[in-house]
Enzyme design. Structure first.
Site, mmCIF file in Angstrom:
data_model
loop_
_atom_site.group_PDB
_atom_site.id
_atom_site.type_symbol
_atom_site.label_atom_id
_atom_site.label_comp_id
_atom_site.label_asym_id
_atom_site.label_seq_id
_atom_site.Cartn_x
_atom_site.Cartn_y
_atom_site.Cartn_z
ATOM 1 N N GLU A 102 -4.539 8.169 -2.948
ATOM 2 C CA GLU A 102 -5.022 6.934 -2.318
ATOM 3 C C GLU A 102 -5.407 5.900 -3.389
ATOM 4 O O GLU A 102 -5.273 4.699 -3.165
ATOM 5 C CB GLU A 102 -6.211 7.266 -1.410
ATOM 6 C CG GLU A 102 -6.670 6.121 -0.526
ATOM 7 C CD GLU A 102 -5.701 5.775 0.609
ATOM 8 O OE1 GLU A 102 -4.730 6.533 0.839
ATOM 9 O OE2 GLU A 102 -5.892 4.731 1.253
ATOM 10 N N HIS A 108 1.882 4.755 -2.793
ATOM 11 C CA HIS A 108 2.094 6.190 -2.557
ATOM 12 C C HIS A 108 3.512 6.602 -2.967
ATOM 13 O O HIS A 108 3.728 7.643 -3.578
ATOM 14 C CB HIS A 108 1.907 6.516 -1.070
ATOM 15 C CG HIS A 108 0.486 6.463 -0.585
ATOM 16 N ND1 HIS A 108 -0.502 7.244 -1.124
ATOM 17 C CD2 HIS A 108 -0.103 5.733 0.404
ATOM 18 C CE1 HIS A 108 -1.651 7.004 -0.481
ATOM 19 N NE2 HIS A 108 -1.445 6.082 0.447
ATOM 20 N N HIS A 114 0.839 -1.207 0.000
ATOM 21 C CA HIS A 114 0.000 0.000 0.000
ATOM 22 C C HIS A 114 0.882 1.269 0.000
ATOM 23 O O HIS A 114 0.743 2.144 -0.856
ATOM 24 C CB HIS A 114 -0.911 -0.025 1.236
ATOM 25 C CG HIS A 114 -1.783 1.174 1.366
ATOM 26 N ND1 HIS A 114 -3.103 1.179 0.996
ATOM 27 C CD2 HIS A 114 -1.534 2.439 1.806
ATOM 28 C CE1 HIS A 114 -3.635 2.367 1.201
ATOM 29 N NE2 HIS A 114 -2.693 3.160 1.701
ATOM 30 N N GLU A 115 1.803 1.331 0.934
ATOM 31 C CA GLU A 115 2.650 2.531 1.029
ATOM 32 C C GLU A 115 3.541 2.666 -0.208
ATOM 33 O O GLU A 115 3.872 3.763 -0.637
ATOM 34 C CB GLU A 115 3.501 2.507 2.300
ATOM 35 C CG GLU A 115 2.705 2.459 3.611
ATOM 36 C CD GLU A 115 1.585 3.481 3.697
ATOM 37 O OE1 GLU A 115 1.727 4.581 3.124
ATOM 38 O OE2 GLU A 115 0.545 3.182 4.324
#
Lengths: 491, 491
Positions: free
Chosen positions: B291, B265, B261-262
């Site tokens: 996001e 980003h 997930h990170e």
């Protein structure tokens, strides 16, 4: 008066906060910043350093400090010392034209990069022109600060308040004569290769170092263990002291002695009294005393039999393969005297000759007695004269240290002064703690912690080195204790 | 004009450098700062944040930005967008009295501490009065910014330019109805417990994550992998993007999905074009699009069969004990649908119901339709209504998120908007890359990297979310793609 003091401490707190941020920017750069971020980090750092300079030379701050300084007789000794230090810092800052400050800062980044390039390529010419400029800027710096004094005296004052070139000459002459005599008599010892007999994984060694540093009193609630290319200690705030270790997988002695050295600095910074936290002397600023604490822990304690009688079994918990060796083997290996090219790897005796070499060369360059272009030659000749060995390349010769490239000229002598002070304080500590060896053997280092906390650490730089030594040992700094200590240990 | 622009970008660079320092101060606090340094770190942070505010509202900067903004028709589209963003930022800053800014900042630190205390002690009363104050300050904040608009519209604008409460109501209504329908039909699946079947040591998992993130295109020459309590991504400078992982020794799925997930980003931030680095939009600022990139990588890619066909054998290199399982087992375990209390651990379907719950409660509190003292009750009732489960304690109920305590009210909806956008972009990506599954299976993720770099990442926040979606998918943000994606995958 009270109101003025409170304004002063408020501004001082901001300046110290900003300096802490500079320390963090630089710590982070050493620890984990990605390589491509160098130039944006330089900008961030430059921005905060400019702010510090602006705050230091703001009319508000100057007015307050000057007024307090003119009424020092009305202040208590703590406030008075703090104001004196701030006053001195302002006066120095004001003497430097801001253009000069900026140019000098730029020169430092450029020279550091050139030093790395020259070292990587073994090509002195990549460094030479910038190093020449660096020495020229250093001469100009000294002239701005006080052109009535010898250049080297001005430089020394930045690192060791009150020290002079003449005093240094005297001390180093005595040291050099004696150490060269001793070196001739020291018997060669065989190494057992305890610390190079295995592969020492970073993760395990890190846990080991945490255990050792904990035992010796480092407080991880206000401290951090970092992982860097060149060991150092740094302070981000009063509650955030970081000791940084360079890990070698092949040489555990290198890793451990480095860690123990930085721990000496860290214990000093962590144990400054709360009473002084708000002052300008809430850091162990005198380099001689600061270095005495790291060298004392590294050498007098960290290379002693008693230390290893306790800690060697601890090491074998992490590295069972070392059980083939005894703690006496370990101690033996940490005390072998042998001339080597690299200062940071030198033994207790030759280390000081490395320093004297740098001191003599710095003086010759500043006084224009030699040309920078001849530096590699001059270095190697001096190395042969003092240590009997001759470097075959530049990284093991005149390019081994970062100091000159970052403008730290006149800094090296404080390393040896720290050694002298460590022996002098150690002598006194031993007299005050007759039973310390038995306690160390059992892992009880409280006598060490308490004596140094009471006599040195708690005060930060409330006192100058001279005052510290007079207070604790009733003598100014002298060479004899180091010479005696070395004779007793090695002859 | 050129001179004015160059002055503007110089000042903007300083502001961005300072914001990067704030990010570092906070990153370091999460990663390694020792616990006792909290209050000195807060001072350091406050000092730099004050400086940012001073620079943003300095007459110099304001004059330049206002002048450029009044002549926007003379600027190219890049400069024009940058000036617009800065102009908007200044106007917001100027609307807030500086006393209010300082009080609000203090309230945030206090409330965050109260949140931790309340959570630790399972005692809502420790938090309640501060949370009341926080919502009151948030109402005041919205009134300062624009008292002609509904409060929630003002708050939304900080996180998602152009979004309104009405639009949200419409989107969330469609989403809620559909997801609740789908949930009824999803068949329960048995877990194989692949990711909880062993102990996963941090050191090994860290190496594994480095390998995965490298393969997916994260550049460690301008990136760092951190170790934190709550996963996040942060940007210290254009060349220094940090993805931060929370390691669980007992649940490798938790660690990996968080890291992936990170990474989404991080890839966005690392791949903004050099052309835009100096502008105000050199960060993926629109939260919906940002996001969407993390959720897309985590869910559409990171929970897909093709992904695990390639990466499961990689994992077994680090953890050979997992060889008992197949990549299908792994994929199965990552796609189990089950109502749980904690948002960050929720599956792809129920996650959005968690968000809708928060959105509805925020609105009710801001409109004074419920009392804060009844929050735990209201929360649990809504949870039962939406997810059919009822929390038994506060940490799994209304105290689970940090957001409200740090003043991030109106932020939650962007998580679901990000999910919608991720499905919409994913739909388009699939049409443009028909062969992607075969490539993913073989570890070739270049189609993913290139498509998103070209369509999204390179632009930073040059475009608003709406513009991004229109440019890439020829539609505004709609719910149907997420609903279709979920139906296709789970029914």
């Amino acid at each position: 008066m009270r109101e003025l003091l409170s304004k002063y401490y408020k501004l001082l707190e901001e300046i110290k906060s900003l300096k802490g941020i500079v320390a963090l920017l630089s710590w982070d750069q050493e620890n984990q910043m990605p390589p491509l971020a160098v130039s944006s980090r330089a900008k961030q750092r430059g921005l905060i350093e400019k702010l510090v300079h602006q705050k230091l030379t703001s009319s508000d701050y100057i007015k307050i400090v000057f007024e307090l300084n003119s009424k020092k007789e009305l202040l208590n000794s703590i406030d008075s010392r703090s104001v004196s230090i701030s006053n001195k810092e302002i006066i120095k800052s004001l003497k430097l034209p801001s253009d000069f400050v900026e140019e000098f800062a730029n020169l430092k980044s450029k020279t550091q990069q050139a030093w790395i390039d020259a070292k990587t390529n073994e090509d002195f010419k990549l460094y030479q022109p910038l190093l020449e400029e660096m020495f020229e800027y250093t001469r100009r710096y000294a002239a701005y600060i006080d052109d009535s004094k010898p250049i080297y005296d001005v430089l020394l004052d930045d690192y060791e308040e009150g020290m002079t070139t003449n005093k240094l000459h005297k001390i180093f002459k005595e040291l050099k004569t004696n150490l060269k005599e001793i070196l001739k008599k020291v018997k060669a010892k065989e190494s057992s290769h305890v610390f190079t007999s295995s592969i020492f994984e970073k993760n395990k060694t890190e846990k080991l170092i945490k255990e050792i540093t904990n035992k010796l009193g480092f407080n991880y609630a206000k401290g951090v263990l970092g992982d860097v290319h060149h060991p150092f200690e740094t302070k981000i705030s009063n509650e955030d002291v970081r000791i940084n270790v360079k890990y070698s997988e092949h040489d555990l002695a290198f890793t451990l002695t480095g860690a123990i050295h930085e721990l000496g600095h860290g214990l000093y910074e962590q144990n400054i009294s709360h009473k002084y936290e708000h002052t300008a002397f809430s850091e162990g600023a005198s380099l001689t005393i600061h270095e005495s604490q790291s060298r004392l822990l590294e050498n007098m304690i960290g290379r002693s039999k008693e230390f290893w009688e306790f800690f060697f079994p601890v090491i074998t918990n992490y590295y069972p393969e070392l059980k083939n060796f005894t703690y006496e083997d370990a101690t033996n290996d940490l005390n072998i005297i042998k001339s080597t090219f690299i200062r940071t790897e030198a033994d207790e005796i030759t280390y000081n000759l490395h320093i004297i070499l740098r001191f003599e060369i710095e003086l010759m360059i500043l006084n224009k007695e030699i040309d920078i272009k001849d530096l590699p030659q001059v270095w190697n000749n001096k190395m042969e004269e003092l240590l009997g060995i001759r470097p075959v390349n530049l990284s093991e010769g005149c390019l081994q240290d970062v100091h000159w490239s970052i403008g730290a000229i006149g800094y090296f002598p404080t390393y040896s002064l720290g050694n002298l002070a460590s022996a002098q304080l150690w002598h006194k500590f031993k007299n005050d703690n007759l039973d310390f060896k038995n306690k160390f053997k059992k892992g009880d280092f409280s006598s060490y912690f308490n004596w140094f906390k009471n006599n040195i650490w708690q005060y930060g730089s409330l006192y100058t080195s001279e005052e510290f030594l007079n207070n604790s040992t009733d003598e100014p700094l002298v060479a004899k204790y180091l010479i005696e200590y070395i004779k007793e240990k090695y002859l």
